[in-house]
Design a protein around this motif. Structure first.
Motif, PDB file in Angstrom:
ATOM      1  N   LEU A 130       8.256  14.500 -31.062  1.00 10.54           N
ATOM      2  CA  LEU A 130       8.117  13.791 -32.341  1.00 10.54           C
ATOM      3  C   LEU A 130       8.391  14.689 -33.543  1.00 10.54           C
ATOM      4  N   VAL A 131       8.569  15.981 -33.317  1.00 13.86           N
ATOM      5  CA  VAL A 131       8.981  16.872 -34.401  1.00 13.86           C
ATOM      6  C   VAL A 131      10.335  16.415 -34.959  1.00 13.86           C
ATOM      7  N   VAL A 132      11.127  15.735 -34.132  1.00 13.99           N
ATOM      8  CA  VAL A 132      12.437  15.248 -34.586  1.00 13.99           C
ATOM      9  C   VAL A 132      12.298  14.272 -35.744  1.00 13.99           C
ATOM     10  N   GLU A 133      11.111  13.683 -35.926  1.00 10.11           N
ATOM     11  CA  GLU A 133      10.930  12.713 -37.004  1.00 10.11           C
ATOM     12  C   GLU A 133      11.038  13.355 -38.382  1.00 10.11           C
ATOM     13  N   ILE A 134      10.910  14.682 -38.456  1.00 12.71           N
ATOM     14  CA  ILE A 134      11.182  15.360 -39.732  1.00 12.71           C
ATOM     15  C   ILE A 134      12.627  15.087 -40.140  1.00 12.71           C
ATOM     16  N   GLY A 169      16.611  21.353 -32.208  1.00 17.29           N
ATOM     17  CA  GLY A 169      15.704  22.414 -31.797  1.00 17.29           C
ATOM     18  C   GLY A 169      14.576  21.904 -30.913  1.00 17.29           C
ATOM     19  N   ALA A 170      13.916  20.816 -31.343  1.00 20.26           N
ATOM     20  CA  ALA A 170      12.808  20.257 -30.560  1.00 20.26           C
ATOM     21  C   ALA A 170      13.295  19.709 -29.226  1.00 20.26           C
ATOM     22  N   GLN A 171      14.433  19.020 -29.256  1.00 20.71           N
ATOM     23  CA  GLN A 171      14.940  18.415 -28.027  1.00 20.71           C
ATOM     24  C   GLN A 171      15.353  19.474 -27.010  1.00 20.71           C
TER      25      GLN A 171
END
Length: 258
Positions: free
Chosen positions: A146-150, A189-191
């Motif tokens: 969920l960091v991708v939501e940034i 990066g998160a993925q």
């Protein structure tokens, strides 16, 4: 907070349903806000505008929430399989509710055919999230994802500006650069971190084959969209299509999807 966690864990399905209804209320409230004239002229654009506004609310809420969880509890990065806190578990409940609501919005509004990519994405995400909620496993991994939501904040802002016909504005140009930075930093990066963790611990993780397949599918979609994003914002095609009203613009499908 412990009491809330126990309630959520006892009825994860009802918790997700509750938060999906909350996001539906948000959807209804956002309809009261004025939309740009360029959006009001077309029913598809009006629906897309409302849908993206709800997605932006979700991104503004869950993106910083996920980053906060990672910063406050670094074990989230190291113990992806079994570590979680009441705050991180609640985050997955809230986000699952959004994806359920958005799936329903796409299906029941009659836009499923043109939004099949989003439906596939939501299906892949939801099965992982619901698995984590029911088993209390891999919650930390879902938080990291969920960091991708940034990046989704700038991504949805970009699409809203395009719908409003503001591609030539300074705001769009600034957001375009910020979107590229957050896409590489937070989304890719998160993925890739989640992918690395799965590959590095594949032999002992529960249902690792299903999770790895899901992540690889999501990686493929993310890289394709990254290519489309670069092509649209930094290497645009010169060929334009003439609409019936005599104005020059990109074809509508590319306009909405890129």
């Amino acid at each position: 907070m412990e009491g809330t966690l126990l309630a959520l864990q006892r009825y994860p399905g009802l918790s997700v349903l509750f938060f999906s209804l909350v996001f539906r209320v948000v959807h209804r409230l956002l309809r009261c806000l004025p939309a740009p004239k360029a959006v009001q002229l077309d029913e598809v654009r009006r629906w897309k505008w409302r849908n993206l506004c709800v997605s932006l609310v979700h991104a503004l809420l869950t993106g910083p929430w996920a980053v906060t969880c990672v910063c406050l509890w670094p074990e989230t990065l190291n113990n992806v399989h079994s570590f979680y806190t009441p705050v991180s578990y609640l985050l997955i409940c809230v986000s699952s509710g959004y994806f359920v609501q958005d799936t329903g919005d796409i299906l029941f509004s009659g836009h499923a055919k043109g939004s099949w990519e989003f439906l596939l994405h939501h299906f892949l995400v939801l099965w992982c999230f619901l698995y984590s909620l029911y088993t209390q496993r891999n919650v930390a991994g879902m938080v990291i994802s969920l960091v991708v939501e940034i990046n989704s904040v700038t991504l949805h802002t970009r699409l809203l500006l395009k719908l409003a016909g503001a591609q030539s504005s300074q705001l769009y140009h600034t957001n375009k650069l910020l979107n590229l930075f957050t896409y590489v930093t937070f989304r890719l990066g998160a993925q890739f971190y989640v992918t690395w963790y799965l590959l590095n611990n594949y032999s002992w993780l529960d249902h690792s084959n299903y999770f790895l397949l899901t992540v690889l599918l999501l990686n493929t979609m993310i890289l394709i969209y990254f290519y489309r994003l670069l092509r649209a914002d930094f290497f645009p095609r010169r060929k334009l299509h003439l609409e019936q009203n005599g104005t020059l613009s990109s074809c509508s499908s590319t306009f909405l999807n890129d």
